[in-house]
Design a protein around this motif. Sequence first.
Motif, PDB file in Angstrom:
ATOM      1  N   ILE A 410       0.840  -1.198   0.000  1.00 14.77           N
ATOM      2  CA  ILE A 410       0.000   0.000   0.000  1.00 14.77           C
ATOM      3  C   ILE A 410       0.876   1.249   0.000  1.00 14.77           C
ATOM      4  O   ILE A 410       1.762   1.419   0.840  1.00 14.77           O
ATOM      5  CB  ILE A 410      -0.956  -0.001   1.193  1.00 14.77           C
ATOM      6  CG1 ILE A 410      -1.897  -1.203   1.110  1.00 14.77           C
ATOM      7  CG2 ILE A 410      -1.740   1.299   1.264  1.00 14.77           C
ATOM      8  CD1 ILE A 410      -2.814  -1.362   2.304  1.00 14.77           C
ATOM      9  N   ASN A 411       0.606   2.130  -0.948  1.00 10.69           N
ATOM     10  CA  ASN A 411       1.382   3.355  -1.101  1.00 10.69           C
ATOM     11  C   ASN A 411       0.431   4.542  -1.167  1.00 10.69           C
ATOM     12  O   ASN A 411       0.145   5.090  -2.221  1.00 10.69           O
ATOM     13  CB  ASN A 411       2.238   3.277  -2.369  1.00 10.69           C
ATOM     14  CG  ASN A 411       3.167   4.460  -2.516  1.00 10.69           C
ATOM     15  OD1 ASN A 411       3.267   5.296  -1.627  1.00 10.69           O
ATOM     16  ND2 ASN A 411       3.849   4.545  -3.651  1.00 10.69           N
ATOM     17  N   GLU A 412      -0.091   4.905  -0.005  1.00  9.62           N
ATOM     18  CA  GLU A 412      -0.975   6.062   0.066  1.00  9.62           C
ATOM     19  C   GLU A 412      -1.013   6.589   1.496  1.00  9.62           C
ATOM     20  O   GLU A 412      -0.457   5.986   2.419  1.00  9.62           O
ATOM     21  CB  GLU A 412      -2.379   5.692  -0.417  1.00  9.62           C
ATOM     22  CG  GLU A 412      -3.104   4.664   0.429  1.00  9.62           C
ATOM     23  CD  GLU A 412      -4.552   4.468  -0.034  1.00  9.62           C
ATOM     24  OE1 GLU A 412      -5.177   5.466  -0.452  1.00  9.62           O
ATOM     25  OE2 GLU A 412      -5.041   3.333   0.035  1.00  9.62           O
ATOM     26  N   THR A 413      -1.667   7.694   1.664  1.00  9.08           N
ATOM     27  CA  THR A 413      -1.805   8.279   2.995  1.00  9.08           C
ATOM     28  C   THR A 413      -2.825   7.487   3.796  1.00  9.08           C
ATOM     29  O   THR A 413      -3.857   7.063   3.262  1.00  9.08           O
ATOM     30  CB  THR A 413      -2.256   9.745   2.872  1.00  9.08           C
ATOM     31  OG1 THR A 413      -1.266  10.461   2.146  1.00  9.08           O
ATOM     32  CG2 THR A 413      -2.421  10.370   4.258  1.00  9.08           C
ATOM     33  N   ILE A 414      -2.535   7.299   5.071  1.00  3.98           N
ATOM     34  CA  ILE A 414      -3.457   6.538   5.914  1.00  3.98           C
ATOM     35  C   ILE A 414      -4.778   7.291   6.004  1.00  3.98           C
ATOM     36  O   ILE A 414      -4.823   8.496   6.272  1.00  3.98           O
ATOM     37  CB  ILE A 414      -2.843   6.306   7.312  1.00  3.98           C
ATOM     38  CG1 ILE A 414      -3.713   5.330   8.105  1.00  3.98           C
ATOM     39  CG2 ILE A 414      -2.604   7.613   8.050  1.00  3.98           C
ATOM     40  CD1 ILE A 414      -3.047   4.855   9.382  1.00  3.98           C
ATOM     41  N   PRO A 415      -5.899   6.607   5.732  1.00  6.28           N
ATOM     42  CA  PRO A 415      -7.186   7.317   5.721  1.00  6.28           C
ATOM     43  C   PRO A 415      -7.676   7.620   7.133  1.00  6.28           C
ATOM     44  O   PRO A 415      -7.296   6.967   8.100  1.00  6.28           O
ATOM     45  CB  PRO A 415      -8.119   6.323   5.011  1.00  6.28           C
ATOM     46  CG  PRO A 415      -7.515   4.987   5.285  1.00  6.28           C
ATOM     47  CD  PRO A 415      -6.035   5.189   5.345  1.00  6.28           C
ATOM     48  N   ASN A 416      -8.562   8.598   7.216  1.00  2.79           N
ATOM     49  CA  ASN A 416      -9.137   8.965   8.520  1.00  2.79           C
ATOM     50  C   ASN A 416     -10.503   8.340   8.722  1.00  2.79           C
ATOM     51  O   ASN A 416     -11.233   8.740   9.620  1.00  2.79           O
ATOM     52  CB  ASN A 416      -9.226  10.496   8.644  1.00  2.79           C
ATOM     53  CG  ASN A 416     -10.081  11.120   7.562  1.00  2.79           C
ATOM     54  OD1 ASN A 416     -10.677  10.405   6.738  1.00  2.79           O
ATOM     55  ND2 ASN A 416     -10.143  12.437   7.535  1.00  2.79           N
ATOM     56  N   TRP A 417     -10.856   7.366   7.857  1.00  2.93           N
ATOM     57  CA  TRP A 417     -12.163   6.726   7.963  1.00  2.93           C
ATOM     58  C   TRP A 417     -12.076   5.253   8.363  1.00  2.93           C
ATOM     59  O   TRP A 417     -13.065   4.509   8.232  1.00  2.93           O
ATOM     60  CB  TRP A 417     -12.945   6.859   6.670  1.00  2.93           C
ATOM     61  CG  TRP A 417     -12.169   6.585   5.393  1.00  2.93           C
ATOM     62  CD1 TRP A 417     -11.713   7.508   4.516  1.00  2.93           C
ATOM     63  CD2 TRP A 417     -11.788   5.291   4.875  1.00  2.93           C
ATOM     64  NE1 TRP A 417     -11.063   6.900   3.469  1.00  2.93           N
ATOM     65  CE2 TRP A 417     -11.090   5.529   3.675  1.00  2.93           C
ATOM     66  CE3 TRP A 417     -11.949   3.993   5.309  1.00  2.93           C
ATOM     67  CZ2 TRP A 417     -10.564   4.505   2.891  1.00  2.93           C
ATOM     68  CZ3 TRP A 417     -11.416   2.961   4.543  1.00  2.93           C
ATOM     69  CH2 TRP A 417     -10.738   3.205   3.351  1.00  2.93           C
ATOM     70  N   LEU A 418     -10.930   4.808   8.854  1.00  2.00           N
ATOM     71  CA  LEU A 418     -10.838   3.430   9.317  1.00  2.00           C
ATOM     72  C   LEU A 418     -11.834   3.202  10.447  1.00  2.00           C
ATOM     73  O   LEU A 418     -12.154   4.127  11.206  1.00  2.00           O
ATOM     74  CB  LEU A 418      -9.421   3.139   9.794  1.00  2.00           C
ATOM     75  CG  LEU A 418      -8.339   3.070   8.718  1.00  2.00           C
ATOM     76  CD1 LEU A 418      -6.970   2.861   9.355  1.00  2.00           C
ATOM     77  CD2 LEU A 418      -8.625   1.962   7.708  1.00  2.00           C
ATOM     78  N   PRO A 419     -12.346   1.988  10.594  1.00  2.00           N
ATOM     79  CA  PRO A 419     -13.374   1.722  11.623  1.00  2.00           C
ATOM     80  C   PRO A 419     -12.907   2.139  13.015  1.00  2.00           C
ATOM     81  O   PRO A 419     -11.825   1.759  13.471  1.00  2.00           O
ATOM     82  CB  PRO A 419     -13.574   0.207  11.533  1.00  2.00           C
ATOM     83  CG  PRO A 419     -13.196  -0.136  10.140  1.00  2.00           C
ATOM     84  CD  PRO A 419     -12.065   0.787   9.778  1.00  2.00           C
ATOM     85  N   SER A 420     -13.718   2.888  13.694  1.00  2.00           N
ATOM     86  CA  SER A 420     -13.331   3.450  14.997  1.00  2.00           C
ATOM     87  C   SER A 420     -13.287   2.404  16.098  1.00  2.00           C
ATOM     88  O   SER A 420     -12.743   2.651  17.172  1.00  2.00           O
ATOM     89  CB  SER A 420     -14.293   4.573  15.391  1.00  2.00           C
ATOM     90  OG  SER A 420     -15.625   4.083  15.467  1.00  2.00           O
ATOM     91  N   GLY A 421     -13.865   1.216  15.835  1.00  2.00           N
ATOM     92  CA  GLY A 421     -13.873   0.174  16.862  1.00  2.00           C
ATOM     93  C   GLY A 421     -12.646  -0.714  16.862  1.00  2.00           C
ATOM     94  O   GLY A 421     -12.571  -1.671  17.642  1.00  2.00           O
ATOM     95  N   LEU A 422     -11.667  -0.400  16.003  1.00  2.86           N
ATOM     96  CA  LEU A 422     -10.474  -1.246  15.903  1.00  2.86           C
ATOM     97  C   LEU A 422      -9.720  -1.322  17.223  1.00  2.86           C
ATOM     98  O   LEU A 422      -9.478  -0.306  17.877  1.00  2.86           O
ATOM     99  CB  LEU A 422      -9.539  -0.713  14.813  1.00  2.86           C
ATOM    100  CG  LEU A 422      -9.894  -1.037  13.368  1.00  2.86           C
ATOM    101  CD1 LEU A 422      -8.985  -0.290  12.416  1.00  2.86           C
ATOM    102  CD2 LEU A 422      -9.808  -2.538  13.116  1.00  2.86           C
TER     103      LEU A 422
END
Length: 861
Positions: A410-422
């Motif tokens: 993966i070559n991108e910026t870490i998204p801010n929409w990953l599941p909050s329950g992780l």
Amino acid sequence: MQVAPVSNLCKLQILNLRYVPINDVLANLEMVFSGCLMNSMEELDLSGTQLSGSFPDWLGNIKNLKSLDLSFNSLYGSVPASIGNLSLLQHLYLGSNYLNGTISKGIGQLKSLVDLDLHNNSLSLSEDDLANLSSLKYLDISYNFIELNKSDDWIPPFQLQSLFMYFCQIGPTPQFPKWLRTQTTLRLLQLSSAGIKETLPNWLPSSLRYLDLSNNEITYDVQQYFPNLIMLDLRNNSLSGHLPPKILNMMPRLKYLSLSNNKITEVKDMFLDGLPSSLEHLDLSYNSLRGSQLVSLGNLYMLRSLDVRSNNLNGMHPEGIKRLKGLIDLDLYSNSLSLSEDDLANLSSLKYLDISYNSIYLNKSDDWIPPFQLNALLMEFCQILPMPQFPKWLRTQTTLDKLYLSNAGINETIPNWLPSGLEFLDLSNNMIDGEIPQFLSKLKYLFLSNNSFSGNLSPRITNTMPRLQWFDLSMNNMSGEIPFSYCQLRNLEGLQLYENNLSGVAPNCWKNSSNLLLLDLSSNKLVGGVPDSICNLQTLESLHLSHNNLSGSIPLCLKSCTELATLDLGHNNFIGNIPTWIGESLLYLKTLSLRSNAFNGSIPQLSSLPSLRILDLSNNNLSGMIPQSFGDFNALKSTPTYQCCYFNNNTIYVEDMWLFIKGSEIKYTTTRQLSIDTLIDLSNNNLSGNIPEELGNLHGLRSLNLSKNYLIGQIPWSIGGMKQLEVLDLSRNNLSGAIPSNLTALNFLNRLNLSYNNLSGRIPTGNQLQTLNDPSVYAGNPNLCGPPLTKNYTLNIAKVEEEEQNEDSSERRMKTLWLYTSITLGFIIGFWAICGSLCCYGHGGSHTSAPLIACLTSYTW
């Protein structure tokens, strides 16, 4: 615990002290039961009460006893014959003790016995010992020895319902007891790990519901109908080739089937197409399935769990998976399958999905909402097509608590929409950049190592991720100082920040980090000393501060970190002596690296460290002799057993460190077994004296480097007995004499350096030394000869003999000169002694001194 007389409890029928630590009070209990309780007691439970000693004979006097539980104690010896007096006994539990020898005849007399549990002892029994137990329903003789001494047509008097014989040694030839065919009420049979090497018989009781034959060498040809079987476990056996056709038709009620870790290649015909199957859990992992056989599994409509990990499955879009709408767990790990999001579109019940080491094509639109809500998604080493990225549908997985996306390119910026329950997030070994996620408040484990994160560490981590237990941000481009807030994470067990550009002093704020197991700040630009507050980390097992600019001495208070297994302070500027308390207080040390510092003085006593496997003191200013006690390292005396990780409170963690092996510095990682996992490196110091013969006791040592010192004497013959040795470097010393011929017995030796010493004679030949044919191994030893050197052995011997003859001639000349000199001096002294006396006598006795001086001085030399 003291047990007082209880005469007022004469009607007591049940005494239950289960798991109450009463220790050894058998003598006191005998006094209690010697009274009226001998007649009234019916149930006695002393399991897990830490009883020790021999089996109490007096228990046979409790006439009305129906149930006796002495399991999970430390009783030893044999079971006394007096237990046969308990004619009413129905339940006898003696499991998990240290009982041994033959089982007593007393147990064989207990005709009322329904339950007999002898598991986990060292007892020997035979079928004769069971011949009278007509009421027996439950029998557990696991971890014991049974002799099948009856004829094949023997019919036992009992009808068992449950039989446990796992890890049971069955006679000299392990086999299925033939009397099992008579057990028409048997529901549970566990014969795992019994060493059985035969075909699955076709006469097992059809009443069976649970059959565990795992960990044997069983082959199969299923011909028997099992109408009641619910669970069949045949993992770790010798099943190969095709499964028998229509195998599931022979077991219409089967719900659980495990065939893991065999050599099965074909499952296409394991059931009749179109026939409903009750199978819910199917484990075919670690076999040799090939091709696209998942299609054949599509008719298992009741399937809830499918595990086909580690096979050779391949092909595009496996149609069989689409039809398994009831799947909850799907494990496709380590195959060569090409999946797409379409293959997952019907799996509405899916909770666990592992597609690591496969590929997946993201062919749905970014706004696709899957029908499932996952709890865990594993996509390690997964090729994500058409371009490596975070699947957009992850934003919809509100129940997702574990996400593995390491090594996915993966070559991108870490998204801010990953599941909050992780709670668990592994994104290591990608090319991800951006800001460290601050929105995952439930996160406990965060692995971001080997990515492209940069900038300063956020001090807000305590507020944004207060539950964090493990944080790995190693091998990135982080800079600045380490915030004090990292010390305030009270649940933190592991902090790995190595191989960044962090600067400043190591924070001195660790007093409240009471759960910390691993702290790795190595390979940065930290300055100052070891923070004193680290000494408060009583649970710390691994401390890595190497490859920084730290200075000063090792603080005395570090001796309080008594749980340390790894101490790595190499490549810094530490000074002073190596503390003696390391060998006295840090008794769990497995790895000690102090290489490339400025330590001086002698090497302290370290041999009292029983677990030490890696000792690296190289590149310092150490002086004195190598301690003879180095031959006493217990962990290095036998062939090492590899342990990949440390375990603590169900936490598995790995660690990295740099070691100089085979001429270069490599990273040692505990997740994989390197060829070198036992090492002593004392090179590049000022050590003197002989190499201790006692080092030959270290039969498990794989790398020994004593190069670049001032060692003298001969190479000890005992080194030839270090059979595991792979690396031996004794170069650049002052060693002399011949090379021991028994070095040829070191079959694993693949790197040898004896250069630049004063060794002489012929180089040994044969076995492994024949492969080490680089002349540089022996360079700088002018008196060595023979292959791989070009110096002629015959000419060299002649030269040596000539030198010896010259030495002999010179020695003879010197002896002759000293002989003649001695004779001359003797003559002169004797002559003048006589002459002096005559001369003095002739001049009279009143002036003796002057004439004597005149006589002596008148002689012309």
